[in-house]
Enzyme design. Structure first.
Site, PDB file in Angstrom:
ATOM      1  N   TYR A 145     -83.707  80.325 -26.243  1.00  0.00           N
ATOM      2  CA  TYR A 145     -84.044  80.381 -27.776  1.00  0.00           C
ATOM      3  C   TYR A 145     -82.688  80.059 -28.403  1.00  0.00           C
ATOM      4  O   TYR A 145     -81.557  80.494 -28.497  1.00  0.00           O
ATOM      5  CB  TYR A 145     -84.604  81.549 -28.137  1.00  0.00           C
ATOM      6  CG  TYR A 145     -84.824  81.544 -29.733  1.00  0.00           C
ATOM      7  CD1 TYR A 145     -86.024  80.916 -30.179  1.00  0.00           C
ATOM      8  CD2 TYR A 145     -84.068  82.279 -30.404  1.00  0.00           C
ATOM      9  CE1 TYR A 145     -86.370  81.080 -31.273  1.00  0.00           C
ATOM     10  CE2 TYR A 145     -84.414  82.200 -32.074  1.00  0.00           C
ATOM     11  CZ  TYR A 145     -85.706  81.457 -32.210  1.00  0.00           C
ATOM     12  OH  TYR A 145     -85.860  81.667 -33.798  1.00  0.00           O
ATOM     13  N   ASP A 240     -74.553  78.074 -26.418  1.00  0.00           N
ATOM     14  CA  ASP A 240     -75.072  78.948 -27.578  1.00  0.00           C
ATOM     15  C   ASP A 240     -74.669  80.279 -27.235  1.00  0.00           C
ATOM     16  O   ASP A 240     -75.413  81.187 -26.279  1.00  0.00           O
ATOM     17  CB  ASP A 240     -76.436  78.799 -27.668  1.00  0.00           C
ATOM     18  CG  ASP A 240     -77.143  79.321 -28.815  1.00  0.00           C
ATOM     19  OD1 ASP A 240     -76.555  80.559 -29.338  1.00  0.00           O
ATOM     20  OD2 ASP A 240     -78.404  79.321 -28.854  1.00  0.00           O
ATOM     21  N   LYS A 268     -74.236  86.191 -35.224  1.00  0.00           N
ATOM     22  CA  LYS A 268     -74.375  87.608 -35.085  1.00  0.00           C
ATOM     23  C   LYS A 268     -72.984  88.471 -35.465  1.00  0.00           C
ATOM     24  O   LYS A 268     -72.736  88.648 -36.854  1.00  0.00           O
ATOM     25  CB  LYS A 268     -74.526  88.110 -33.661  1.00  0.00           C
ATOM     26  CG  LYS A 268     -75.931  87.142 -32.958  1.00  0.00           C
ATOM     27  CD  LYS A 268     -77.150  87.932 -33.580  1.00  0.00           C
ATOM     28  CE  LYS A 268     -78.357  87.281 -33.205  1.00  0.00           C
ATOM     29  NZ  LYS A 268     -79.640  87.835 -33.486  1.00  0.00           N
TER      30      LYS A 268
END
Length: 435
Positions: A145, A240, A268
């Site tokens: 994702y 990623d 994050k």
């Protein structure tokens, strides 16, 4: 524990104004049943719902809270920054200070652009890769994702996988056609795509440690194989590291596996819990980004002083002792969950990497999207609700990572394992009843 009656009332109200009653799909508890808990406050490793119930938290805002909820120093730093203004729409010294710190920790990021989310970072990185190579296609891996941009919602993980919508309506066939799907940990599937589409492939984008089909570490040689194939084909390699960045190690997964990507996406932790993302990489590629070059990308709140302050506070405290403690407790938790399942005769595979863990309710090892899908989601739902009743808050989906923080203690882990022992017995009883 009190019944979550106030949460139920709030969810009913929210469902009248927010699609599905939430602002992000996995929060809705659809995969585990029941009403989502509405949280009123958090501190350290615990959260409290609006009915006054307290839980040991393993969601940790889906990863960024490596130092725990609301550490005092971070709250003081954010409060001090807010007194000078929350956003200016103009440069501040904080932006390049955090950028320099990110580059020190991840030397592959020679130039950095801050954005407001991981989705923005990933969609911007592939735009740069396409501009640099003058090619249209990207390769992603089934179950990985990379945010909710159209190009990534083809066999996506995280909430899309949890809710059974791996390809989202609204994504046009033309966009989907430029996204090629390979299998994680399977270089042969990558080779097949390169043989057929090599001259049109701009980039491979990959989670170096998959975290959105649950935790799935890379097989030996997998990431190095991707680096070699991208170099040979003139394609960009994009890591990623929205989840793994600064969680796997201070230098991210790329430092652990000694692979230098062309571009890296972050999120994050670099915001210390505030909304933030970043992408960066080789100067040659990043010089294409406006205003230095012709690839347009902008954001009013990008690099705002609140997020930059939080990021500086968080990254400056990534000490070796932190990672040592996190890895030790992660191993304790993984072993305890496995033992609890074994004692209850419940099929379970526990994948872990440092401070991230996923228990998969299946007999077979989980190493990719297809093997993750074989996990028993009904068993996980039973387990989740049993753990919740015992004061532990795991992710409300089989296909998400559990996150530990510096605030979790050995006592928290012991309590969690004790709760898991009782919860696994409920899973066994429920499974026996269905048989």
């Amino acid at each position: 524990m009190k019944k979550p009656s106030t949460s139920q009332k709030l969810f009913a109200r929210a469902s009248e104004i927010l699609p599905g009653g939430v602002d992000s799909p996995v929060r809705a508890f659809q995969a585990v049943g029941g009403t989502p808990l509405f949280i009123s406050r958090a501190s350290g490793a615990t959260i409290r719902d609006v009915d006054g119930n307290t839980y040991i938290d393993y969601v940790m805002s889906w990863g960024p809270l490596i130092h725990g909820h609301a550490p005092r120093g971070l709250v003081r730093a954010i409060s001090a920054a807010a007194k000078h203004g929350t956003s200016f729409g103009a440069p501040t010294a904080l932006e390049h200070e955090l950028g320099e710190l990110v580059r020190t920790l991840m030397p592959s990021m020679e130039r950095v652009r801050f954005v407001s989310s991981g989705t923005e970072a990933a969609m911007s990185a592939i735009r740069v890769a396409r501009a640099f190579t003058n090619r249209p296609r990207i390769v992603k891996f089934a179950g990985c994702y990379h945010g909710h941009a159209d190009a990534f919602l083809v066999k996506a993980g995280s909430g899309a996988l949890t809710l059974g919508i791996p390809t989202s309506p609204g994504v046009t066939p033309a966009v989907a056609a430029d996204t090629l799907i390979a299998q994680y940990n399977d270089l042969a599937s990558v080779d097949s795509l390169f043989r057929e589409h090599g001259p049109s492939i701009a980039a491979i984008i990959v989670e170096p440690i998959a975290g959105n089909i649950g935790v799935v570490p890379p097989a030996d040689g997998f990431l190095r194989g991707l680096r070699e194939r991208c170099t040979a084909n003139g394609s960009a390699l994009i890591f990623d590291e929205v989840i793994s960045g600064f969680r796997a190690a201070p230098g991210g997964a790329q430092s652990v596996f000694d692979i230098r990507p062309d571009l890296t996406c972050l999120g994050k932790i670099i915001g210390g819990g505030l909304p933030v993302g970043a992408y960066g990489g080789r100067t040659e590629l990043m010089s294409l980004v406006a205003p230095a070059g012709p690839v347009y990308q902008a954001g009013t709140l990008s690099g705002n002083p609140m997020a930059m302050t939080a990021g500086l506070w968080a990254l400056k405290r990534l000490q070796p002792r932190l990672y040592k403690d996190l890895a030790r407790r992660g191993s304790m938790l993984a072993a305890g969950l496995a033992e609890a399942a074994r004692d209850a005769s419940v099929p379970l595979q526990v994948n872990a990497f440092g401070s991230v863990v996923t228990p998969f309710f299946t007999n077979a090892p989980v190493r990719d999207y297809d093997s993750a899908l074989r996990a028993n989601t009904t068993a996980y739902a039973t387990f989740f609700n049993a753990m919740l009743a015992r004061g532990v808050y795991p992710p409300p989906s089989q296909f998400e990572a559990w996150f530990l923080s510096a605030a979790h203690t050995d006592r928290d882990i012991a309590k969690t394992i004790a709760a898991a022992r009782s919860s696994m017995k409920e899973v066994w009883k429920e499974g026996r009843g269905r048989r």
